[in-house]
Design an enzyme around this catalytic site. Structure first.
Site, PDB file in Angstrom:
ATOM      1  N   GLN A  57       0.756  -1.059  -0.152  1.00  0.00           N
ATOM      2  CA  GLN A  57      -0.009   0.075   0.039  1.00  0.00           C
ATOM      3  C   GLN A  57       0.955   1.122   0.001  1.00  0.00           C
ATOM      4  O   GLN A  57       2.064   1.267   0.081  1.00  0.00           O
ATOM      5  CB  GLN A  57      -1.014  -0.098   1.448  1.00  0.00           C
ATOM      6  CG  GLN A  57      -0.041  -0.402   2.629  1.00  0.00           C
ATOM      7  CD  GLN A  57      -1.090  -1.068   3.537  1.00  0.00           C
ATOM      8  OE1 GLN A  57      -2.227  -0.960   3.294  1.00  0.00           O
ATOM      9  NE2 GLN A  57      -0.583  -1.681   4.451  1.00  0.00           N
ATOM     10  N   GLU A 112       0.091   0.889  13.238  1.00  0.00           N
ATOM     11  CA  GLU A 112       0.413   2.443  13.943  1.00  0.00           C
ATOM     12  C   GLU A 112       0.953   2.224  15.279  1.00  0.00           C
ATOM     13  O   GLU A 112       1.627   3.202  15.668  1.00  0.00           O
ATOM     14  CB  GLU A 112      -0.674   3.246  13.478  1.00  0.00           C
ATOM     15  CG  GLU A 112      -1.956   3.170  14.426  1.00  0.00           C
ATOM     16  CD  GLU A 112      -2.913   3.753  14.104  1.00  0.00           C
ATOM     17  OE1 GLU A 112      -3.018   5.237  14.364  1.00  0.00           O
ATOM     18  OE2 GLU A 112      -3.724   3.713  13.311  1.00  0.00           O
ATOM     19  N   ASP A 132       1.298  -7.493  12.392  1.00  0.00           N
ATOM     20  CA  ASP A 132       1.004  -6.720  11.149  1.00  0.00           C
ATOM     21  C   ASP A 132       1.502  -7.261   9.994  1.00  0.00           C
ATOM     22  O   ASP A 132       2.640  -7.616  10.247  1.00  0.00           O
ATOM     23  CB  ASP A 132       1.001  -5.312  11.274  1.00  0.00           C
ATOM     24  CG  ASP A 132       0.395  -4.520  10.328  1.00  0.00           C
ATOM     25  OD1 ASP A 132      -0.529  -3.754  10.773  1.00  0.00           O
ATOM     26  OD2 ASP A 132       0.958  -4.200   9.216  1.00  0.00           O
ATOM     27  N   ASP A 163       0.984 -12.600   8.290  1.00  0.00           N
ATOM     28  CA  ASP A 163      -0.453 -12.556   8.277  1.00  0.00           C
ATOM     29  C   ASP A 163      -1.024 -13.011   9.587  1.00  0.00           C
ATOM     30  O   ASP A 163      -0.509 -14.272  10.238  1.00  0.00           O
ATOM     31  CB  ASP A 163      -0.746 -13.666   6.969  1.00  0.00           C
ATOM     32  CG  ASP A 163      -2.290 -13.806   6.989  1.00  0.00           C
ATOM     33  OD1 ASP A 163      -2.818 -14.900   7.348  1.00  0.00           O
ATOM     34  OD2 ASP A 163      -2.944 -12.565   6.369  1.00  0.00           O
ATOM     35  N   ALA A 164      -1.994 -12.520   9.919  1.00  0.00           N
ATOM     36  CA  ALA A 164      -2.559 -12.554  11.494  1.00  0.00           C
ATOM     37  C   ALA A 164      -3.169 -14.355  11.341  1.00  0.00           C
ATOM     38  O   ALA A 164      -2.950 -14.860  12.476  1.00  0.00           O
ATOM     39  CB  ALA A 164      -3.455 -11.781  11.800  1.00  0.00           C
ATOM     40  N   ASP A 181      -7.815  -5.172  14.617  1.00  0.00           N
ATOM     41  CA  ASP A 181      -7.520  -3.875  14.124  1.00  0.00           C
ATOM     42  C   ASP A 181      -7.194  -3.659  12.670  1.00  0.00           C
ATOM     43  O   ASP A 181      -6.241  -3.379  12.257  1.00  0.00           O
ATOM     44  CB  ASP A 181      -6.619  -2.946  14.935  1.00  0.00           C
ATOM     45  CG  ASP A 181      -6.307  -1.530  14.947  1.00  0.00           C
ATOM     46  OD1 ASP A 181      -7.290  -1.026  14.248  1.00  0.00           O
ATOM     47  OD2 ASP A 181      -5.461  -1.002  15.240  1.00  0.00           O
TER      48      ASP A 181
END
Length: 333
Positions: A57, A112, A132, A163-164, A181
């Site tokens: 991203q 974040e 994350d 990857d969670a 989240d």
């Protein structure tokens, strides 16, 4: 002399990707976010502080006149300096306060660092795993979001880039709290699989301790936006957990009411007086948004939203999705 930057508009709003930002900080520099095909939300800018691109991203940190520093990912605002505490207090504290004695937290996403920051304020916590998928986003936020520097350096934080879903599958340990989240469910996006019934039932729930609690952000929950994903996320979780509670709060920088869903197989205590007592005893520092009364009130949904949740029949599965805007476009987060 201007600088070409994606996502931003100067002297009008006709272009999308080729934008000029004036380096002198003039009043005609703006960030514009498309909320829907016929609705846009724009912010006057002081300047662009940082920008970058990861494998997954585009990332930018803006200094806005109204909301202070703003984190933008793929053109969508993730959090704003002046009011991110509303979102993150609502995401983290209710589940930890409903748990009798939380020791461990697993955060899916949260790059974040703000969710970890709030979890680490609880005196009983001895481990927070933040998982994350995007290393660049985590590094960017760790460097530029000064409010979270202490959280990132806390020895109780276990930061994992993965990857969670894969991370939860491979871990043998269980957690008192698991937090979602994550970005909203987006077609082809990395997070959609983490909203399905099979994921909740077969992977996430088995990783909770017996009195464990799961909580997730659940997208926009306003009168006109709650049918996008909020009601489906709620109804999917209802299929898996015995006790499920939806709650909402207005987040000014999101230009909407936002929703969260908390779930457990044990009853969830939401008495205002007990919550206030736990806040005083368990949390370091003062909460800016939540107290017992405000949390209880956040669970009382307006008639339109409550009716939709009661009658919702859609369940997220691998083969039956409801994507934001019906177009696979991320709303935010």
């Amino acid at each position: 002399m201007g600088e070409a930057v994606e996502f931003f508009h100067c002297n009008g709003f006709s272009k999308v990707n080729e934008i000029i930002i004036e380096e002198n900080g003039s009043d005609d520099s703006w960030f514009e976010e498309e909320i829907d095909v016929d609705l846009k939300w724009s912010f006057a800018l002081n300047k662009v502080l940082h920008k970058g691109t990861s494998e997954y991203q585009d990332i930018a940190l803006l200094d806005t006149k109204r909301f202070g520093k703003v984190l933008v990912i793929d053109g969508k605002m993730q959090s704003a300096e002046v009011d991110e505490f509303i979102y993150h207090e609502c995401l983290i504290h209710p589940s930890l306060l409903c748990h009798p004695n939380p020791k461990s937290v697993f955060i899916m996403g949260g790059g974040e660092g703000s969710a970890a920051r709030e979890a680490l304020r609880h005196k009983s916590i001895n481990k927070v795993v933040m998982c994350d998928i995007d290393q660049e986003v985590v590094d960017f936020c760790r460097k530029h979001l000064t409010a979270n520097h202490e959280a990132f350096s806390n020895t109780k934080l276990d930061l994992v880039i993965n990857d969670a879903k894969a991370e939860l599958e491979k871990r043998e340990e269980k957690f008192d709290i698991i937090v979602g989240d994550l970005a909203d469910p987006v077609e082809g996006g990395p997070c959609y699989q983490l909203y399905t019934k099979s994921f909740y039932e077969n992977i996430l729930k088995p990783k909770l301790n017996n009195n464990g609690i799961f909580v997730t952000q659940a997208g926009p929950a306003g009168v006109f936006s709650h049918k996008e994903v909020f009601s489906s996320i709620y109804n999917t979780i209802v299929q898996v957990f015995k006790y499920v509670l939806a709650y909402t709060a207005h987040v000014p920088s999101f230009a909407d009411t936002w929703g969260w869903v908390m779930a457990s197989d044990q009853p969830l205590c939401i008495e205002a007086g007990k919550i206030d007592k736990k806040i005083a005893e368990r949390i370091d520092g003062e909460l800016l948004y939540l107290n017992g009364a405000s949390f209880v009130s956040s669970t009382i949904l307006n008639k339109t939203v409550a009716k939709t949740l009661k009658n919702e029949s859609h369940v997220y599965t691998e083969d039956d999705a409801r994507f934001i805007h019906g177009q696979g476009v991320a709303y935010r987060r």
